[in-house]
Design a protein around this motif. Sequence first.
Motif, PDB file in Angstrom:
ATOM      1  N   UNK A  92      -4.862 -10.093  -9.582  1.00  0.00           N
ATOM      2  CA  UNK A  92      -3.427  -9.823  -9.568  1.00  0.00           C
ATOM      3  C   UNK A  92      -2.636 -11.130  -9.604  1.00  0.00           C
ATOM      4  N   UNK A  93      -3.089 -12.129  -8.866  1.00  0.00           N
ATOM      5  CA  UNK A  93      -2.379 -13.404  -8.856  1.00  0.00           C
ATOM      6  C   UNK A  93      -2.408 -14.057 -10.236  1.00  0.00           C
ATOM      7  N   UNK A  94      -3.522 -13.937 -10.950  1.00  0.00           N
ATOM      8  CA  UNK A  94      -3.591 -14.495 -12.308  1.00  0.00           C
ATOM      9  C   UNK A  94      -2.658 -13.723 -13.247  1.00  0.00           C
ATOM     10  N   UNK A  95      -2.596 -12.413 -13.071  1.00  0.00           N
ATOM     11  CA  UNK A  95      -1.699 -11.612 -13.902  1.00  0.00           C
ATOM     12  C   UNK A  95      -0.239 -11.984 -13.630  1.00  0.00           C
ATOM     13  N   UNK A  96       0.080 -12.201 -12.366  1.00  0.00           N
ATOM     14  CA  UNK A  96       1.457 -12.554 -12.013  1.00  0.00           C
ATOM     15  C   UNK A  96       1.879 -13.904 -12.584  1.00  0.00           C
ATOM     16  N   UNK A  97       0.902 -14.757 -12.891  1.00  0.00           N
ATOM     17  CA  UNK A  97       1.233 -16.074 -13.431  1.00  0.00           C
ATOM     18  C   UNK A  97       1.622 -16.013 -14.906  1.00  0.00           C
ATOM     19  N   UNK A  98       1.324 -14.896 -15.581  1.00  0.00           N
ATOM     20  CA  UNK A  98       1.679 -14.747 -16.995  1.00  0.00           C
ATOM     21  C   UNK A  98       3.115 -14.261 -17.126  1.00  0.00           C
ATOM     22  N   UNK A  99       3.789 -14.566 -18.261  1.00  0.00           N
ATOM     23  CA  UNK A  99       5.147 -14.088 -18.460  1.00  0.00           C
ATOM     24  C   UNK A  99       5.212 -12.564 -18.399  1.00  0.00           C
ATOM     25  N   UNK A 100       6.106 -12.052 -17.598  1.00  0.00           N
ATOM     26  CA  UNK A 100       6.244 -10.610 -17.441  1.00  0.00           C
ATOM     27  C   UNK A 100       7.208 -10.316 -16.309  1.00  0.00           C
ATOM     28  N   UNK A 101       7.254  -9.056 -15.898  1.00  0.00           N
ATOM     29  CA  UNK A 101       8.180  -8.619 -14.852  1.00  0.00           C
ATOM     30  C   UNK A 101       7.414  -7.721 -13.886  1.00  0.00           C
ATOM     31  N   UNK A 102       7.494  -8.005 -12.601  1.00  0.00           N
ATOM     32  CA  UNK A 102       6.890  -7.142 -11.591  1.00  0.00           C
ATOM     33  C   UNK A 102       7.949  -6.203 -11.037  1.00  0.00           C
ATOM     34  N   UNK A 103       7.641  -4.916 -11.048  1.00  0.00           N
ATOM     35  CA  UNK A 103       8.537  -3.889 -10.529  1.00  0.00           C
ATOM     36  C   UNK A 103       7.852  -3.246  -9.327  1.00  0.00           C
ATOM     37  N   UNK A 104       8.592  -3.078  -8.256  1.00  0.00           N
ATOM     38  CA  UNK A 104       8.048  -2.544  -7.013  1.00  0.00           C
ATOM     39  C   UNK A 104       8.665  -1.192  -6.709  1.00  0.00           C
ATOM     40  N   UNK A 105       7.816  -0.230  -6.313  1.00  0.00           N
ATOM     41  CA  UNK A 105       8.296   1.075  -5.886  1.00  0.00           C
ATOM     42  C   UNK A 105       8.326   1.157  -4.379  1.00  0.00           C
ATOM     43  N   UNK A 106       7.985   2.326  -3.851  1.00  0.00           N
ATOM     44  CA  UNK A 106       7.938   2.451  -2.385  1.00  0.00           C
ATOM     45  C   UNK A 106       6.887   1.492  -1.823  1.00  0.00           C
ATOM     46  N   UNK A 107       5.709   1.484  -2.421  1.00  0.00           N
ATOM     47  CA  UNK A 107       4.659   0.530  -2.061  1.00  0.00           C
ATOM     48  C   UNK A 107       3.945   0.015  -3.298  1.00  0.00           C
ATOM     49  N   UNK A 108       4.058   0.742  -4.406  1.00  0.00           N
ATOM     50  CA  UNK A 108       3.360   0.369  -5.638  1.00  0.00           C
ATOM     51  C   UNK A 108       3.970  -0.890  -6.258  1.00  0.00           C
ATOM     52  N   UNK A 109       3.115  -1.663  -6.914  1.00  0.00           N
ATOM     53  CA  UNK A 109       3.548  -2.827  -7.685  1.00  0.00           C
ATOM     54  C   UNK A 109       2.952  -2.711  -9.084  1.00  0.00           C
ATOM     55  N   UNK A 110       3.801  -2.803 -10.079  1.00  0.00           N
ATOM     56  CA  UNK A 110       3.375  -2.757 -11.473  1.00  0.00           C
ATOM     57  C   UNK A 110       4.002  -3.936 -12.194  1.00  0.00           C
ATOM     58  N   UNK A 111       3.178  -4.683 -12.906  1.00  0.00           N
ATOM     59  CA  UNK A 111       3.699  -5.788 -13.718  1.00  0.00           C
ATOM     60  C   UNK A 111       3.608  -5.392 -15.179  1.00  0.00           C
TER      61      UNK A 111
END
Length: 238
Positions: A92-111
């Motif tokens: 997940x940390x490697x994915x977060x380092x790529x250009x994109x947008x993380x969206x958070x729900x009640x507890x879910x995180x989707x990039x």
Amino acid sequence: MSHDVTPSTDSPFRSEPTARDQAPQFVLPLVVRIEKAAPPARTDALETAARAVLVMLSDERSVGDGEWAEAMRHWQDARIRKVVRRARGAEWRRAEALPGITVTGKAAEVRVFPPVPLDGWPKELAKLQVSGTDLDDPEPFAEADTTAPVLWLNPDLDMSAGKAMAQAGHGAQLAWWELSDEERAAWRDAGFPLAVRTADPGRWPELTAGGLPLVRDAGFTEIAPGSCTVVADHPALR
């Protein structure tokens, strides 16, 4: 007006060959964070994925002369493919380092990431698993507030959470396409409120016949081509 996706007969989701198949094929990558100790609830993940697609569509980098705009145009000129993969920990940390947008729900995180060629995934994402996105809802979700958009899932289809996340994203995108600029701005400014729920079997025929945007899956994975998966019930489109 009754339609599959847009007023155009060249639907990006139809199973029959169309002109879209001649265009270079791109895919919108979505990565859901699923930690072993605390996986998100299924409905939360579906709603967060749908919002992530809307956030990407409306981002200033995705339109006009934005840095992602060309990839977005290529993607929308071809089949509208979305693929959901899962990640945890260092993945997940490697994915977060790529250009994109993380969206958070009640507890879910989707990039969500800008579209990539079908055979040109970044290695950090290509290594992630597509399978294993089986999630459940530990507690029942409340009935949907129908004054806000609701993405109704086909009650007769058994889809993995990853597949259902992609289908919810398709439904949100169809609603977005059908709205006026003013309606889009209002939805965006409100934070893209929406619910994803499985339709009551008795109401499903009424929903699919009501002229609302309807996703007919192209049948690349899990379900038969042409299956109706989602009805996008946005108040402005009723």
